[in-house]
Design a protein around this motif. Structure first.
Motif, PDB file in Angstrom:
ATOM      1  N   ALA A 123      -1.510  -5.788   1.677  1.00 59.45           N
ATOM      2  CA  ALA A 123      -1.612  -6.147   0.447  1.00 59.45           C
ATOM      3  C   ALA A 123      -0.980  -7.732   0.366  1.00 59.45           C
ATOM      4  CB  ALA A 123      -0.641  -5.101  -0.247  1.00 59.45           C
ATOM      5  N   MET A 124      -1.915  -8.187  -1.009  1.00 62.31           N
ATOM      6  CA  MET A 124      -0.522 -10.047  -0.356  1.00 62.31           C
ATOM      7  C   MET A 124       0.848  -9.922  -1.636  1.00 62.31           C
ATOM      8  SD  MET A 124      -0.786 -12.766  -0.372  1.00 62.31           S
ATOM      9  CE  MET A 124      -2.511 -13.475   0.131  1.00 62.31           C
ATOM     10  N   THR A 125       2.041 -10.603  -0.681  1.00 60.05           N
ATOM     11  CA  THR A 125       3.187  -9.815  -0.987  1.00 60.05           C
ATOM     12  C   THR A 125       3.203 -11.081  -1.410  1.00 60.05           C
ATOM     13  OG1 THR A 125       4.154 -10.006   0.459  1.00 60.05           O
ATOM     14  CG2 THR A 125       3.198  -8.101  -0.478  1.00 60.05           C
ATOM     15  N   GLU A 126       4.359 -11.647  -1.958  1.00 60.21           N
ATOM     16  CA  GLU A 126       4.863 -12.911  -1.947  1.00 60.21           C
ATOM     17  C   GLU A 126       5.857 -13.359  -0.579  1.00 60.21           C
ATOM     18  OE1 GLU A 126       7.735 -14.971  -4.987  1.00 60.21           O
ATOM     19  OE2 GLU A 126       5.781 -14.208  -4.864  1.00 60.21           O
ATOM     20  N   ARG A 127       5.953 -12.503   0.264  1.00 56.13           N
ATOM     21  CA  ARG A 127       6.306 -12.813   1.309  1.00 56.13           C
ATOM     22  C   ARG A 127       5.697 -13.068   2.430  1.00 56.13           C
ATOM     23  NH1 ARG A 127      12.093 -12.012   2.889  1.00 56.13           N
ATOM     24  NH2 ARG A 127      12.036 -14.231   3.571  1.00 56.13           N
ATOM     25  N   GLY A 128       4.006 -12.909   2.035  1.00 60.47           N
ATOM     26  CA  GLY A 128       2.702 -12.657   2.550  1.00 60.47           C
ATOM     27  C   GLY A 128       2.026 -11.097   2.934  1.00 60.47           C
ATOM     28  N   LEU A 129       1.091 -11.408   3.768  1.00 57.68           N
ATOM     29  CA  LEU A 129       0.166  -9.899   3.947  1.00 57.68           C
ATOM     30  C   LEU A 129       0.897  -8.827   4.542  1.00 57.68           C
ATOM     31  CD1 LEU A 129      -2.908 -11.802   4.543  1.00 57.68           C
ATOM     32  CD2 LEU A 129      -2.849 -10.091   2.733  1.00 57.68           C
ATOM     33  N   LYS A 130       1.100  -7.820   3.662  1.00 61.65           N
ATOM     34  CA  LYS A 130       2.030  -6.306   4.791  1.00 61.65           C
ATOM     35  C   LYS A 130       0.964  -5.741   4.592  1.00 61.65           C
ATOM     36  CE  LYS A 130       6.301  -7.616   4.019  1.00 61.65           C
ATOM     37  NZ  LYS A 130       6.085  -8.912   3.435  1.00 61.65           N
ATOM     38  N   GLY A 131       0.766  -5.414   5.888  1.00 59.62           N
ATOM     39  CA  GLY A 131      -0.291  -3.948   6.311  1.00 59.62           C
ATOM     40  C   GLY A 131      -0.313  -2.341   5.441  1.00 59.62           C
ATOM     41  N   VAL A 132      -1.046  -2.359   4.788  1.00 58.55           N
ATOM     42  CA  VAL A 132      -1.168  -0.968   4.273  1.00 58.55           C
ATOM     43  C   VAL A 132      -1.927   0.760   4.642  1.00 58.55           C
ATOM     44  CG1 VAL A 132      -1.691   0.277   2.196  1.00 58.55           C
ATOM     45  CG2 VAL A 132      -1.344  -2.405   1.850  1.00 58.55           C
ATOM     46  N   THR A 133      -0.687   0.763   5.727  1.00 53.79           N
ATOM     47  CA  THR A 133      -1.042   1.992   6.486  1.00 53.79           C
ATOM     48  C   THR A 133      -1.768   3.261   6.287  1.00 53.79           C
ATOM     49  OG1 THR A 133       0.744   2.890   6.051  1.00 53.79           O
ATOM     50  CG2 THR A 133       0.315   1.702   8.438  1.00 53.79           C
ATOM     51  N   ASN A 134      -1.778   3.946   4.528  1.00 51.19           N
ATOM     52  CA  ASN A 134      -2.394   4.792   4.001  1.00 51.19           C
ATOM     53  C   ASN A 134      -2.870   4.117   2.944  1.00 51.19           C
ATOM     54  OD1 ASN A 134      -3.389   7.044   3.914  1.00 51.19           O
ATOM     55  ND2 ASN A 134      -0.987   7.686   2.953  1.00 51.19           N
ATOM     56  N   PRO A 135      -4.645   3.450   3.267  1.00 50.43           N
ATOM     57  CA  PRO A 135      -4.850   2.500   2.359  1.00 50.43           C
ATOM     58  C   PRO A 135      -6.318   3.872   1.396  1.00 50.43           C
ATOM     59  CG  PRO A 135      -6.591   2.303   4.722  1.00 50.43           C
ATOM     60  CD  PRO A 135      -5.319   3.269   4.316  1.00 50.43           C
ATOM     61  N   SER A 136      -6.188   5.194   1.506  1.00 47.28           N
ATOM     62  CA  SER A 136      -7.746   5.751   1.128  1.00 47.28           C
ATOM     63  C   SER A 136      -7.364   5.713   0.470  1.00 47.28           C
ATOM     64  CB  SER A 136      -7.301   7.308   2.047  1.00 47.28           C
ATOM     65  OG  SER A 136      -5.994   7.769   1.667  1.00 47.28           O
ATOM     66  N   ALA A 137      -6.299   5.245  -1.073  1.00 42.99           N
ATOM     67  CA  ALA A 137      -6.290   5.788  -2.692  1.00 42.99           C
ATOM     68  C   ALA A 137      -6.259   4.203  -3.194  1.00 42.99           C
ATOM     69  CB  ALA A 137      -5.631   6.735  -2.900  1.00 42.99           C
ATOM     70  N   ILE A 138      -6.244   3.511  -2.215  1.00 43.31           N
ATOM     71  CA  ILE A 138      -6.119   1.861  -3.355  1.00 43.31           C
ATOM     72  C   ILE A 138      -7.463   1.391  -4.119  1.00 43.31           C
ATOM     73  CG2 ILE A 138      -4.466   1.380  -1.437  1.00 43.31           C
ATOM     74  CD1 ILE A 138      -6.405  -0.827  -0.323  1.00 43.31           C
ATOM     75  N   PHE A 139      -8.792   1.929  -3.650  1.00 39.93           N
ATOM     76  CA  PHE A 139      -9.266   1.118  -4.323  1.00 39.93           C
ATOM     77  C   PHE A 139     -10.157   2.302  -5.480  1.00 39.93           C
ATOM     78  CE2 PHE A 139     -10.116  -0.621  -0.729  1.00 39.93           C
ATOM     79  CZ  PHE A 139      -9.864  -2.487  -0.821  1.00 39.93           C
ATOM     80  N   LEU A 140      -8.793   3.061  -6.165  1.00 43.49           N
ATOM     81  CA  LEU A 140      -9.252   3.932  -7.357  1.00 43.49           C
ATOM     82  C   LEU A 140      -8.520   2.786  -8.732  1.00 43.49           C
ATOM     83  CD1 LEU A 140      -8.342   7.237  -5.626  1.00 43.49           C
ATOM     84  CD2 LEU A 140     -10.789   6.177  -6.549  1.00 43.49           C
ATOM     85  N   SER A 141      -9.324   2.989 -10.107  1.00 40.16           N
ATOM     86  CA  SER A 141      -8.564   2.965 -10.991  1.00 40.16           C
ATOM     87  C   SER A 141      -8.344   4.164 -11.556  1.00 40.16           C
ATOM     88  CB  SER A 141      -9.907   2.448 -12.305  1.00 40.16           C
ATOM     89  OG  SER A 141     -10.338   2.771 -12.090  1.00 40.16           O
ATOM     90  N   GLN A 142      -6.731   3.448 -12.640  1.00 43.55           N
ATOM     91  CA  GLN A 142      -5.860   4.961 -12.663  1.00 43.55           C
ATOM     92  C   GLN A 142      -6.389   5.037 -14.065  1.00 43.55           C
ATOM     93  OE1 GLN A 142      -4.183   6.823 -10.415  1.00 43.55           O
ATOM     94  NE2 GLN A 142      -4.785   4.569  -8.755  1.00 43.55           N
TER      95      GLN A 142
END
Ligand SMILES: Nc1ncnc2c1ncn2[C@@H]1O[C@H](COP(=O)(O)OP(=O)(O)O)[C@@H](O)[C@H]1O
Ligand SMILES: [Mg+2]
Length: 462
Positions: free
Chosen positions: A270-289
């Motif tokens: 995930a791109m954040t203000e302080r750079g790229l942070k790893g997403v360890t549990n990514p299974s649900a990030i590509f769902l729109s709500q």
């Protein structure tokens, strides 16, 4: 240093010319002349094969069993998601090409990685050709990498870069980017295919002889369009691509080629203000709500490397003009045309006079055929204006005969969906739990063998 004379060599016939020509003077092929430094190996020198023995002597041979089979030594970068794609870490002497659209985060990720390596006691050098040293320093402050001991070299001339690398022998060197590096020995412009290829070849040779791990940043899109040196992919050991929608904060790093590990493992950031942070549990990030189900949307359980992920597939089918359009984002367009034909022939769903748009949410690219069933159900749902029930998922490959084929590791996909609260699944028969075996809690599974069956099941669910 006296400038060596360059030579243009035809990649088709090996013919040569002292200057660049559009057409090869020997065989008449167009656009085949590629610049080469005179004296370097190339097709032109291959003509006198029989004289090789006299020139160089014959090499000693060894059998495989006599050779030492050392496992490659990897150094973890400290960024878990990056290590996952690399197959455990940076390999000494290995060359990695990392490509992606501008602004996607290549420089950010690599600066974070080399800083972590430096902090772990590895000597790291960051060669910047795109930005000034001050700009890199500014980025490092923004990323919170205070007191970073990473050495920075703002240089674009290959000979100087290699001389510095040779003198300092860092454990890892990042070249950001390979398109900006140029060699004095070639007359072609920096960024041209000849320059990029020659510079990458020299850096690769340096990596192999010195043991320095070299990372090349390349402005290459997956289509190979931008500054297009796909030739680089063949030269290097590992090719990583950055994917993702620059408008969303998620970024995927995918291995396309890896001589030291598995490919198609992905790293999620995930791109954040302080750079790229790893997403360890990514299974649900590509769902729109969506609060309520909407038509044309189906959640697909896809398998990315070792992890199942849920990705929403959206379709829009709308009245088209005389020549209807078929457009897909994140999915293969030829495959879409094929699926539309199968839908028509085997399930009686006709979209001939309709525009069909298909999108994988979040800028993710899906290449596995197991997406077929979800794509077809999304298209049908949009055409009919009927949403699928809440908590619905699907996966499975669909063949030209209308058969639904199993996807690899179906049980794992189903379990992941159940874990995230999905309740209805349409899947290939071979992927459904067998009769008598343990059921997956909370998930009603409809097993299908043909696309018609899948359509029937969905109609019954309305
Ligand atoms: N001041 C800032 N605050 C937050 N994010 C920033 C800032 N500056 C740049 N970024 C993010 O970093 C990205 C640039 O990444 P960068 O590593 O330079 O990309 P690349 O090297 O692939 O071209 C931008 O797209 C933006 O999302
Ligand atoms: Mg950059």
């Amino acid at each position: 240093m006296a400038k060596e004379k360059s030579l243009f060599v035809c990649s088709e016939c090996g013919g040569t010319s002292p200057k660049w020509l559009g057409k090869c003077p020997s065989c008449g092929a167009w656009n085949t002349l590629i610049e080469q430094v005179a004296g370097s190996s190339g097709p032109a020198n291959n003509r006198f094969g029989t004289q090789y023995a006299a020139l160089a002597g014959v090499s000693e041979l060894a059998t495989l069993s006599e050779m030492e089979a050392a496992d490659v030594a990897r150094t973890p970068t400290g960024l878990d998601e990056l290590d996952r794609v690399l197959g455990g870490g940076i390999v000494s002497g290995g060359v990695t090409l990392i490509g992606g659209d501008p602004g996607i985060g290549k420089s950010t990720l690599l600066l974070q990685a080399v800083d972590a390596l430096q902090r772990a006691g590895q000597n790291a050098l960051y060669v910047t050709g795109e930005e000034s040293g001050a700009q890199v320093a500014l980025r490092s402050r923004r990323l919170g990498l205070d007191h970073s001991q990473v050495q920075v070299l703002a240089e674009i001339q290959l000979e100087k870069i290699i001389a510095t690398l040779d003198a300092t022998r860092p454990a890892i060197a990042v070249i950001d980017s390979i398109q900006t590096v140029y060699s004095d020995q070639l007359t072609s412009a920096p960024g041209s295919v000849a320059q990029v290829r020659e510079c990458a070849a020299h850096l690769t040779r340096f990596a192999k002889t010195s043991g320095t791990a070299v990372v090349l940043v390349g402005h290459v899109t997956k289509e190979g369009a931008l500054a297009g040196p796909r030739v680089l992919e063949h030269m290097v050991d590992t090719v990583l691509y950055f994917e993702g929608d620059t408008h969303s904060s998620f970024r995927l790093v995918r291995a396309i080629k890896n001589r030291f590990g598995a490919v198609n493992e992905i790293g999620v950031f995930a791109m954040t203000e302080r750079g790229l942070k790893g997403v360890t549990n990514p299974s649900a990030i590509f769902l729109s709500q969506h609060a309520e189900p909407v038509s044309g949307s189906v959640v697909l359980v896809t398998l990315e490397g070792t992890r199942p992920m849920l990705v929403e597939i959206q379709a829009l089918v709308d009245n088209g003009g005389p020549s209807p359009r078929r457009l897909s984002v994140g999915l293969d367009r030829d495959r879409l045309a094929m699926l539309l034909a199968v839908l028509h022939r085997h399930a009686g769903v006709a979209c001939m006079d309709q525009d069909v748009f298909v999108n994988a949410v979040g800028g993710v690219r899906i290449s596995e055929p197991a997406a077929d069933l979800a794509v077809m159900l999304a298209i049908t749902s949009s055409l009919r204006g009927k949403p699928l029930p809440k908590g619905f998922i699907a996966f499975g490959e669909v063949g030209l005969a209308g058969e639904v084929r199993p996807a690899p590791r179906g049980q794992e996909r189903l379990r992941e969906a159940a874990k995230l609260g999905f309740s209805v699944a349409v899947v290939p028969k071979a992927n459904a739990p067998r009769k008598g075996s343990k059921e997956i809690e909370g998930l009603t599974i409809h097993a299908v063998e043909r696309i018609e069956e899948a359509m029937d099941v969905v109609r019954r669910l309305d």
